[in-house]
Design an enzyme around this catalytic site. Structure first.
Site, PDB file in Angstrom:
ATOM      1  N   GLY A  10     -25.998  -8.946 -29.826  1.00 59.75           N
ATOM      2  CA  GLY A  10     -26.328  -8.383 -28.515  1.00 59.75           C
ATOM      3  C   GLY A  10     -26.267  -9.443 -27.437  1.00 59.75           C
ATOM      4  N   GLY A  11     -25.353 -10.385 -27.597  1.00 57.26           N
ATOM      5  CA  GLY A  11     -25.299 -11.560 -26.737  1.00 57.26           C
ATOM      6  C   GLY A  11     -24.796 -11.333 -25.331  1.00 57.26           C
ATOM      7  CE1 TYR A  14     -32.290  -8.173 -16.685  1.00 60.93           C
ATOM      8  CE2 TYR A  14     -34.069  -7.855 -18.262  1.00 60.93           C
ATOM      9  CZ  TYR A  14     -33.633  -8.168 -16.984  1.00 60.93           C
ATOM     10  OH  TYR A  14     -34.552  -8.494 -16.027  1.00 60.93           O
ATOM     11  NE  ARG A  35     -22.922  -5.060 -30.910  1.00 65.51           N
ATOM     12  CZ  ARG A  35     -23.805  -4.236 -30.377  1.00 65.51           C
ATOM     13  NH1 ARG A  35     -24.083  -3.083 -30.958  1.00 65.51           N
ATOM     14  NH2 ARG A  35     -24.407  -4.548 -29.242  1.00 65.51           N
ATOM     15  CE  LYS A 137     -38.282  -2.417 -28.748  1.00 65.56           C
ATOM     16  NZ  LYS A 137     -38.730  -3.060 -27.493  1.00 65.56           N
TER      17      LYS A 137
END
Length: 311
Positions: A10-11, A14, A35, A137
């Site tokens: 997820g680099g 945000y 990805r 989560k």
């Protein structure tokens, strides 16, 4: 001692882009999962290429290809995931179950940091139904711990762009011009943090044995303010007094019934933060550590400095 190799999943997001920058700045060999689903998103592609120029390594992989995740994980020591967990962006939290499976199979990861970066949900068992999507989560935490994967959880509390700049108003991310809504009496203590500081503190935990299987609470003392104090700080900087409208807890709950489903989780968090004081109604025990005390050399951004950016 050599620094751990880091894989950021997820680099380009945000928080993720800030983690990449902080990891590189602190000298970690930094890998970014590229990805395949990125497709023709040119802005993300350009960001990845920019990180590559700064020294990051791009590793191709996909949540739909288990072996590609295993291969990516085997190249590093620490995995941090920063994929989105809110409905009004893209709620992908449960995709981390696939990442957990890959980490289990790889067997070499000494620390996993899942995507959290908000309030500590382990203390929110009573939360409103409207905010239940955030409890995915907790399912991720359960899977991590049942798998015996070493972890660190990050409780970053209130991020500046969502809570400071707009004085925590629900209708805009920009500062209010004339009127501000105060939740309850406005005296509950809240913790506000600059997003870059969150990234800096998070990266510091990667090789810190003190934070193994614990939660990092980012609670710098000077950034613990009430809603009233936040508004007063802005008024002094802006040299303007705003009209203040107080919303009772009953009135706030009544208004939530008409909120779009994509925003319900965010609205529920406002309730728990400002009416219940959930960020500061407990002491940090042996299961956690406070960031500014663990890493006193980090010069964090004060709330008034964050607000000055909008003058």
């Amino acid at each position: 001692m050599s620094m751990s190799k880091i894989l950021v999943v997820g680099g380009t997001g945000y928080i993720g882009k800030r983690i990449v920058k902080a990891s590189l700045a602190q000298g970690h060999p930094t890998y970014i999962l590229m990805r395949r689903e990125i497709g023709f998103d040119i802005e993300k592609v350009q960001m990845l290429l920019s990180f590559k120029k700064q020294g990051a390594r791009l590793v191709e992989g996909s949540f739909s290809d288990h072996q590609s995740l295993v291969d990516a994980v085997k190249q590093v020591d620490v995995v941090i995931c920063t994929i989105s967990g809110v409905l009004y962006r893209s709620h992908n939290i449960l995709l981390q179950l696939k990442l957990i499976d890959a980490i289990k199979e790889a067997g070499n990861i000494k620390r996993f940091l899942p995507s959290e970066f908000g309030m500590d949900l382990s203390r929110m068992g009573h939360a409103l139904d409207l905010g239940q999507e955030t409890f995915d989560k907790m399912n991720i935490r359960k899977a991590i711990e049942e798998a015996g994967i070493p972890y660190t959880y990050i409780s970053a509390n209130c991020l500046g762009s969502y809570f400071v700049r707009n004085l925590s108003q629900l209708d805009s991310l920009m500062p209010p011009k004339d009127r501000v809504y105060i939740y309850g009496d406005g005296n509950r203590k809240v913790v506000f943090n600059d997003e870059d500081d969150v990234a800096t503190y998070t990266v510091r935990t990667f090789d810190d044995p003190r934070m193994l299987n614990k939660t990092l609470y980012i609670r710098p003392q000077e950034n613990i303010l009430t809603h009233n104090q936040l508004v007063e700080t802005w008024e002094k900087l802006n040299n303007k007094t705003l009209e203040k409208v107080h919303i009772s807890a009953q009135g706030f709950l009544a208004s939530m019934k008409d909120v779009d489903i994509a925003l319900q989780g965010a609205v529920a968090r406002i309730y728990h933060i400002y009416y219940e004081g959930c960020l500061m109604n407990f002491e940090i025990g042996e299961g956690g550590g406070e960031a500014s005390k663990l890493y006193p050399d980090v010069r964090y951004t004060r709330v008034h400095e964050y607000l000055q950016r909008d003058l």
